[in-house]
Design an enzyme around this catalytic site. Structure first.
Site, mmCIF file in Angstrom:
data_model
loop_
_atom_site.group_PDB
_atom_site.id
_atom_site.type_symbol
_atom_site.label_atom_id
_atom_site.label_comp_id
_atom_site.label_asym_id
_atom_site.label_seq_id
_atom_site.Cartn_x
_atom_site.Cartn_y
_atom_site.Cartn_z
ATOM 1 N N LYS A 155 0.833 -1.204 0.000
ATOM 2 C CA LYS A 155 0.000 0.000 0.000
ATOM 3 C C LYS A 155 0.868 1.255 0.000
ATOM 4 O O LYS A 155 1.814 1.365 0.801
ATOM 5 C CB LYS A 155 -0.924 0.013 1.228
ATOM 6 C CG LYS A 155 -1.759 -1.246 1.400
ATOM 7 C CD LYS A 155 -2.683 -1.506 0.223
ATOM 8 C CE LYS A 155 -3.436 -2.812 0.411
ATOM 9 N NZ LYS A 155 -4.261 -3.174 -0.743
ATOM 10 N N ASP B 149 -0.372 -0.754 -4.561
ATOM 11 C CA ASP B 149 -1.778 -0.360 -4.465
ATOM 12 C C ASP B 149 -1.906 1.001 -3.794
ATOM 13 O O ASP B 149 -1.590 1.156 -2.612
ATOM 14 C CB ASP B 149 -2.537 -1.424 -3.656
ATOM 15 C CG ASP B 149 -4.043 -1.247 -3.714
ATOM 16 O OD1 ASP B 149 -4.503 -0.243 -4.295
ATOM 17 O OD2 ASP B 149 -4.751 -2.124 -3.176
ATOM 18 N N GLU C 139 -1.903 -0.696 -8.844
ATOM 19 C CA GLU C 139 -3.334 -0.932 -8.609
ATOM 20 C C GLU C 139 -4.005 0.332 -8.089
ATOM 21 O O GLU C 139 -3.457 1.025 -7.223
ATOM 22 C CB GLU C 139 -3.513 -2.064 -7.582
ATOM 23 C CG GLU C 139 -4.986 -2.354 -7.266
ATOM 24 C CD GLU C 139 -5.177 -3.656 -6.506
ATOM 25 O OE1 GLU C 139 -4.605 -4.674 -6.915
ATOM 26 O OE2 GLU C 139 -5.903 -3.651 -5.498
ATOM 27 N N ASP D 289 -9.345 -1.539 -9.120
ATOM 28 C CA ASP D 289 -9.942 -2.165 -7.936
ATOM 29 C C ASP D 289 -11.196 -1.397 -7.527
ATOM 30 O O ASP D 289 -12.292 -1.716 -7.986
ATOM 31 C CB ASP D 289 -8.913 -2.240 -6.800
ATOM 32 C CG ASP D 289 -9.431 -3.048 -5.612
ATOM 33 O OD1 ASP D 289 -10.577 -3.527 -5.663
ATOM 34 O OD2 ASP D 289 -8.701 -3.201 -4.621
ATOM 35 N N LYS E 200 -13.263 -8.124 -5.697
ATOM 36 C CA LYS E 200 -13.654 -8.271 -4.293
ATOM 37 C C LYS E 200 -15.117 -8.706 -4.236
ATOM 38 O O LYS E 200 -15.984 -8.068 -4.844
ATOM 39 C CB LYS E 200 -13.471 -6.950 -3.547
ATOM 40 C CG LYS E 200 -12.014 -6.562 -3.347
ATOM 41 C CD LYS E 200 -11.903 -5.326 -2.468
ATOM 42 C CE LYS E 200 -10.504 -5.160 -1.929
ATOM 43 N NZ LYS E 200 -9.508 -4.787 -2.953
HETATM 44 MG MG LIG Z 1 -6.728 -2.831 -3.912
#
Ligand SMILES: [Mg+2]
Length: 373
Positions: A165, A198, A224, A247, A271
């Site tokens: 992240k 991400d 991402e 995403d 997801k």
């Molecule tokens: Mg993600």
């Protein structure tokens, strides 16, 4: 076979790593799971879960999930859970949007369907490829050497893919700090490992391009969710030298059709609760397959039941396109169920137990918050 009773449970899921840091200064320490049990007139039951990532990740929050389920559950009484598309038609007619709320009910229907015919959900979704799936770690944002250590810890626990992240605010060091985070996270990269970088929508095209220029040459990453809007993503895509994965922006079938049709991405983060359950999730799988987009099957977060849904959907994605599955169960300290899962060096697979293969722990769930019958 008809749904005669719907029960809603609430479970608090503390994050296993202390405080989770995301782009834009967002932090999370605990998550509220909504767990649903449906009971049918023939004695079959089914379980599903939806756990929003707090209230600042998607347009969803835990109280909203529970409220949405309260709107949807009465409409599902009398429905046949095996007719999953028709159950979703009823949900369409009852409540617009609210994918998080729909997910727990949709997944519970698939679980009941599987239990009723003695087959795992993966079989109902088309059949497991039986190719072990790499697990993806979730490396929250922090100091570069901390992130490197967390990657190493997950590597030691068998993770072969890592979601790193980023998205530092200017006050935190901006693109230069993100570049250091990425370089440190990949410093000990081993053969066969896969790295998603991400940003969770935390970059602008300008900051993303600055970041990419600051990276050491030759780092093997995909980017991402760099930006929060399609406009920004389109702008970056035209100038971005690394693959882009969608995403948060990919929630509707039409989002994925847009991403594929306009060539805006090279992969998707699928997801389950972002899509609205396994029924729309399998469509997202198939859109990705038809367009040659890579797929990582995940959820926003969640406990054992959410992980079970990930495993069963993930096992039906062609291995050529599957980048891995998120082990959300290990992200939290509470287990809501014992899962039938096969674990090997190369990855994980759902077992052959019917439905989701989950044996729910009633002690953890406690009494239902609400019951409809
Ligand atoms: Mg993600």
């Amino acid at each position: 076979m008809r749904i005669g009773r719907v029960e809603l449970y609430g479970v608090e899921l503390p994050y296993a790593g202390g405080t989770y840091h995301l782009s834009g200064g967002r932090t999370y320490e605990s998550f509220d799971a909504a767990v649903v049990r449906i009971a049918c007139d023939d004695g079959t039951e089914g379980w599903g879960e939806s756990t929003p990532f707090g209230s600042t990740y998607l347009a969803a929050h835990p109280a909203g999930t529970r409220a949405g389920i309260a709107v949807l559950a009465p409409a599902l009484l009398g429905q046949d859970p095996r007719r999953v598309e028709r159950v979703n038609d009823v949900m369409d007619r009852t409540l617009v949007g609210h994918h998080d709320a729909r997910t727990a009910l949709d997944v519970a229907c698939w679980d009941a369907f599987g239990r009723s015919v003695g087959l795992p959900v993966a079989t109902l979704l088309g059949g497991s490829t039986d190719v072990p799936m790499p697990r993806i770690s979730s490396i929250h944002a922090g100091e570069p050497e901390e992130m490197r250590a967390r990657v190493a810890d997950h590597r030691a626990r068998g993770y072969r893919a890592h979601s790193v992240k980023i998205g530092a605010l200017d006050a935190e060091g901006g693109p230069a700090h993100d570049a250091e985070r990425i370089a440190a996270s990949l410093a000990d990269r081993e053969r066969g490992e896969y790295f998603l970088v991400d940003a969770n929508g935390g970059l602008t095209p300008e900051s993303a391009l600055r970041l990419l220029r600051l990276l050491p040459p030759g780092l093997d990453v995909v980017l991402e969710a760099p930006c929060a809007s399609w406009r920004e993503t389109v702008s970056l895509r035209r100038r971005c030298p690394v693959p882009i994965v969608v995403d948060e922006l990919g929630q509707l079938d039409s989002d994925l059709a847009l991403a594929a049709g306009e060539d805006l991405a090279d992969g998707i983060g699928l997801k389950v609760s972002k899509a609205g359950g396994l029924t729309p999730g399998r469509r997202h799988r198939d859109i990705a397959r038809s367009a040659g987009l890579t797929v990582s099957v995940q959820d926003t977060v969640g406990s054992s039941l959410a992980y079970a849904a990930i495993l069963h959907l993930g096992a039906t994605v062609p291995p050529r396109l599957l980048r891995g599955v998120l082990d959300c169960e290990e992200m939290v300290t509470v287990r809501t169920a014992t899962l039938d899962v096969r674990v090997a060096d190369a990855g994980v697979l759902p077992g052959d137990a019917p439905g989701l293969g989950a044996t729910v722990d009633p002690e953890v769930l406690g009494d239902p918050l609400q019951v409809w019958e």
